[in-house]
Design an enzyme around this catalytic site. Structure first.
Site: not given
Length: 677
Positions: A42, A244
Site C-alpha cells: 500500500h 504517497d
C-alpha cells in the site's frame, strides 16, 4: 471461477509483512499443503538507488518473491520492484510481461491501483447535513495523517504565498487543514506537530482580520460523515504529498462532489496522479507554482470544472474498491478474466543462450582465455536423495568434454566430494579437480595438492564419526566419510524432527573442535584450517596462469550452496558468478546472477561453447619459423595468433613456472602448499 480457484488464497497486505510469505510457504511444505499467496503493498516501492540503502534488502526482496504475485499501485512501482530484483538478487526478469524468476518459480508483478467504496461516499455526501457556515467564502481543503511524507508545511507555506501574491483572496478563501494524529509517541512526529502549530500561528497572525482567519486547523479524528460534508462543500482539494502510495483522499473528494463541481490539485508524487489525469498537478516543493495552481483552481470557469470533475467521477465509480479486489483475484488466477481484458503472460520462458549473451558476451570478449570453475552437486548434476545417484546429464558431459579440448578454455570442478569421487563421476581428463572444498586438488598433469592437516584431527575424525553414527544415524540420517571432512545427511528425515537433530549434531561437531558448515539438508564437519573453496580457487588460478592471471583471464564460477559463497566472495569483482537457487528458501548470496536449475547451467555451457567457437583460431607459432608465421598471419590476422617462444638450450621443465604460465597459459606446481602461501 479461474483455473486456480480450487486452491485457497492467502492475501498478505503491506510493508509490515513483507517477509511473511517465506514462513507461510515453509510451513505449507512441511505439512504438504498447497495454496496461492498474494501480496499487496500500500506504499510506494522505491527505486534501486534508495532501496539498496536498506539493511537486509535482499531478505525483503526474497520474502516478497515467495508470493505467487506481488501487487503494487502503479506501473512505476512495479518497474522499481523488478529492477531491484534483477540488480540486487541477480534474478532473471521480463519487464514487458512483468515477471521475475526466483527459486525456480515465476512471480507475477502487477499494477493494481486501489479504489474506494465510491457509492458509500456518494450516499454519505447526500445524507450528511451542511456543517460549515462559510457564506460566500471558498474553501480549500486538506485531509491527511500528520506525517512528514504529506508535505503539510510546504502546503501551508504555499497558501501563505497565495495570499501574498493575490491579496484579493483575503476574506474570500479559507484553508481548512485536518491533521489526523499519527505515531504520537515518536519524537520526529512530535516535532512535526510543533512546527505545524507554529506555521499555522504565524500565517494566521500575519493575515487574520476581525472577521476572518485564513487557516482553520483541526488536529484530531473526524467522523466519515463529517469528512464527506467537508469534501462536498470544498471548492478545492489540496492533495500534495511529498510521497504517497496512492492517496485515497483524492478519490474520496471526487466521490463527494455532488453539488457545485470543485477542483482537485494533486502532487505527481502520489500514486493517484497516474490515473486522475483531469486533476491539476503541481510539485509540492515548488511553493510559488503551488500558489499559482491554487489561484488557477479558485478562478477556473464552471464549464471547465464541470468537465474535469465529471470525468474524474466516472472513472472512480468504475474503478472502485470492488473492481480492485476482482482485478487482484483475476491476476491471481482465482477469477476468470473477462473478454477484452488485457492478459499478461504468467510464466517466464526457460533460460536460453540469449540470456547468457546478454550477461556474458561483453565480459568474456574475444581475446582472453576463459576459466570455468564449477561445483558438482546441484550445479552440474541435479540434487538427488543419495550422493551416489547424482550423475551429470549426458549432454552436459559432452559439452564439457568439447570445451576441455578448446585451448582457450580452462575447466576446474570444485566440489565438496572427495577428489577421487568427483573425478570418477565427471570422467573427463585434462581438467582440474578440487575435492573436499579444495583441501585436495588434482591437476591435469597428475600432480596433486593436499592441504596440510593437523595430525590430531586424524583421530578426531574417527571419534566424531563414531559419535554421529551411534547417536544420530537414525530416522533417515547417515554420515558420509570423505576423509578430512564428514558430511551428515538428513534429507529423508521428517521436518518436525530436524531442529533438535541439527542442534545436537552441531553440538557434537563443535565439541570435537570441528568447524560446522550447513548446506541443503546436510551438515559438514570440517577441520579448522584457513582453507575453503575461495582460497582453493585463487590457488588453482595462480597455479594455472601465474600471479598476474587477472589481466589475461576471464572467470565464470557457478555453484549452488553456502560453500560456494566462499569462492564467489573471493572472486568478487574478478569473475562473473552464478548461484543455482532451485527452491524458494531465502538465500543471501555474493553471486552476480541466480539460475533456476542445473538445466540453466547446461545452457550456459552451451553458450560458452558457441561463443568460444566463434573466435578466430589461436595458432601456436614457433618464433624460428618466420616464413610460416608470415603466411599464417596473412591468413588469420594478428588477433588469431598466439606465439610461443622456443626454448633453445634450456629445458622447459625447469624454467620458471610463472614465465611459462604467462606465455603458454598452462603449468602446474608441486603437490603441497604451506599455510602461509
Amino acid at each position: 471461477m479461474g483455473p486456480d480457484s480450487a486452491l485457497p488464497l492467502v492475501w498478505i497486505h503491506d510493508y509490515h509483512l513483507m517477509i511473511a510469505a517465506n514462513t507461510i510457504r515453509q510451513k505449507l511444505e512441511e505439512e504438504n499443503l498447497r495454496c496461492k499467496i498474494g501480496f499487496f503493498l500500500h506504499i510506494p516501492f522505491p527505486p534501486w538507488d534508495i532501496f539498496r540503502l536498506f539493511p537486509r534488502d535482499d531478505v525483503i526482496l526474497q520474502g516478497l518473491l515467495d508470493c505467487d504475485m506481488v501487487g503494487l499501485h502503479i506501473n512505476d512501482y512495479c518497474i522499481n520492484f523488478i529492477d531491484c530484483c534483477q540488480r540486487r538478487l541477480g534474478c532473471r526478469v521480463d519487464r514487458n510481461a512483468m515477471l521475475v524468476e526466483h527459486g525456480g518459480r515465476t512471480v507475477r508483478v502487477r499494477p493494481l491501483p486501489i479504489g474506494i467504496p465510491f457509492d458509500d461516499f456518494v450516499k454519505l455526501a447526500k445524507e450528511t447535513p451542511k456543517i460549515l457556515n462559510s457564506g460566500d467564502q471558498k474553501l480549500i481543503l486538506g485531509v491527511d495523517r500528520l506525517d512528514y511524507t504529506k508535505g503539510l508545511v510546504h502546503r501551508l507555506r504555499a497558501f501563505e504565498r497565495l495570499l501574498e501574491y493575490h491579496p484579493e483572496y483575503k476574506e474570500k478563501v479559507t484553508f481548512l487543514q485536518i491533521a489526523v494524529p499519527s505515531r504520537t509517541d515518536i519524537k520526529e512526529y512530535q516535532d512535526l506537530k510543533e512546527e505545524l502549530d507554529q506555521v499555522v500561528g504565524s500565517i494566521n497572525g500575519r493575515f487574520t482580520t476581525p472577521n476572518w482567519s485564513p487557516i482553520r486547523y483541526i488536529y484530531g479524528c473526524v467522523s466519515q460523515a463529517e469528512l464527506a460534508a467537508f469534501y462536498r462543500e470544498a471548492s478545492v482539494a489540496l492533495v500534495t504529498p511529498l510521497r504517497d502510495g496512492m492517496n485515497l483522499v483524492a478519490k474520496e473528494f471526487v466521490a463527494c462532489q455532488i453539488d457545485e463541481p470543485g477542483v482537485l490539485i494533486l502532487s505527481p508524487f502520489a500514486g493517484a496522479a497516474g490515473m486522475m489525469h483531469e486533476a491539476l498537478t503541481v510539485n509540492p516543493y515548488e511553493m510559488d507554482d503551488s500558489a499559482e495552481i491554487m489561484h488557477r483552481a479558485l478562478s477556473m470557469p464552471r464549464d471547465e470544472r464541470e468537465v474535469r470533475m465529471l470525468n474524474l467521477r466516472r472513472r472512480e465509480q468504475i474503478h472502485n474498491v470492488d473492481y480492485w479486489m476482482k482485478s487482484f483475484l483475476k491476476a491471481m488466477g482465482i477469477l476468470i478474466v473477462e473478454d477484452g481484458e488485457e492478459i499478461l503472460p504468467d510464466t517466464m520462458t526457460p533460460v536460453t543462450m540469449d540470456d547468457f549473451e546478454e550477461y556474458l558476451s561483453k565480459y568474456v570478449g574475444s581475446t582472453c582465455k576463459l576459466a570455468l570453475m564449477l561445483d558438482y552437486d546441484g550445479t552440474l548434476s541435479p540434487i538427488q536423495t543419495h550422493p551416489d545417484l547424482a550423475t551429470i546429464p549426458l549432454q552436459t558431459k559432452q559439452v564439457l568434454e568439447r570445451l576441455s579440448r578448446n585451448p582457450d578454455v580452462f575447466i576446474a570442478i570444485v566440489s565438496g566430494r572427495s577428489v577421487e569421487n568427483v573425478k570418477e563421476l565427471v570422467g573427463i581428463n585434462d581438467i582440474t579437480y578440487a575435492g573436499n572444498h579444495g583441501l585436495e586438488i588434482l591437476h591435469p598433469d597428475g600432480t596433486k595438492f593436499v592441504h596440510p592437516m593437523p595430525l590430531a584431527y586424524e583421530d578426531k575424525v574417527s571419534t566424531l564419526l563414531k559419535e554421529l553414527q551411534e547417536e544420530l544415524c537414525n530416522d533417515g540420517a547417515w554420515v558420509e566419510n570423505k576423509g578430512a571432512v564428514l558430511t551428515l545427511h538428513y534429507r529423508d528425515m521428517l521436518a518436525s524432527k530436524r531442529p533438535a537433530f541439527i542442534k545436537r549434531a552441531i553440538e557434537l561437531m563443535r565439541q570435537n573442535e570441528f568447524n560446522v558448515g550447513q548446506g541443503h539438508c546436510v551438515l559438514e564437519a570440517r577441520p579448522p584450517v584457513l582453507w575453503n573453496k575461495g582460497r582453493a580457487s585463487i590457488y588453482i588460478l595462480r597455479t594455472a596462469f601465474g600471479v598476474d592471471w587477472h589481466e589475461r583471464i576471464r572467470i565464470i564460477y557457478a555453484g549452488d550452496d553456502v560453500t560456494d559463497e566462499d569462492a564467489m566472495l573471493a572472486l568478487k569483482g574478478m569473475a562473473v558468478s552464478f548461484r543455482v537457487t532451485p527452491s524458494h528458501t531465502t538465500i543471501r548470496t555474493s553471486a552476480d546472477k541466480r539460475l533456476p536449475s542445473t538445466d540453466s547451467v547446461a545452457t550456459m555451457l552451451n553458450w560458452v561453447e558457441r561463443h568460444m567457437g566463434r573466435r578466430k583460431p589461436r595458432i601456436r607459432l614457433n618464433s624460428t619459423s618466420s616464413s610460416t608465421s608470415k603466411q599464417l598471419l596473412s591468413l588469420v590476422g594478428e588477433e588469431g595468433v598466439m606465439s610461443t617462444m622456443s626454448f633453445q638450450g634450456t629445458n622447459p621443465e625447469s624454467s620458471d613456472v610463472n614465465s611459462h604460465n604467462k606465455d603458454a597459459g598452462v603449468g602446474y606446481t608441486t603437490s603441497h602448499l604451506n599455510e602461509s602461501d
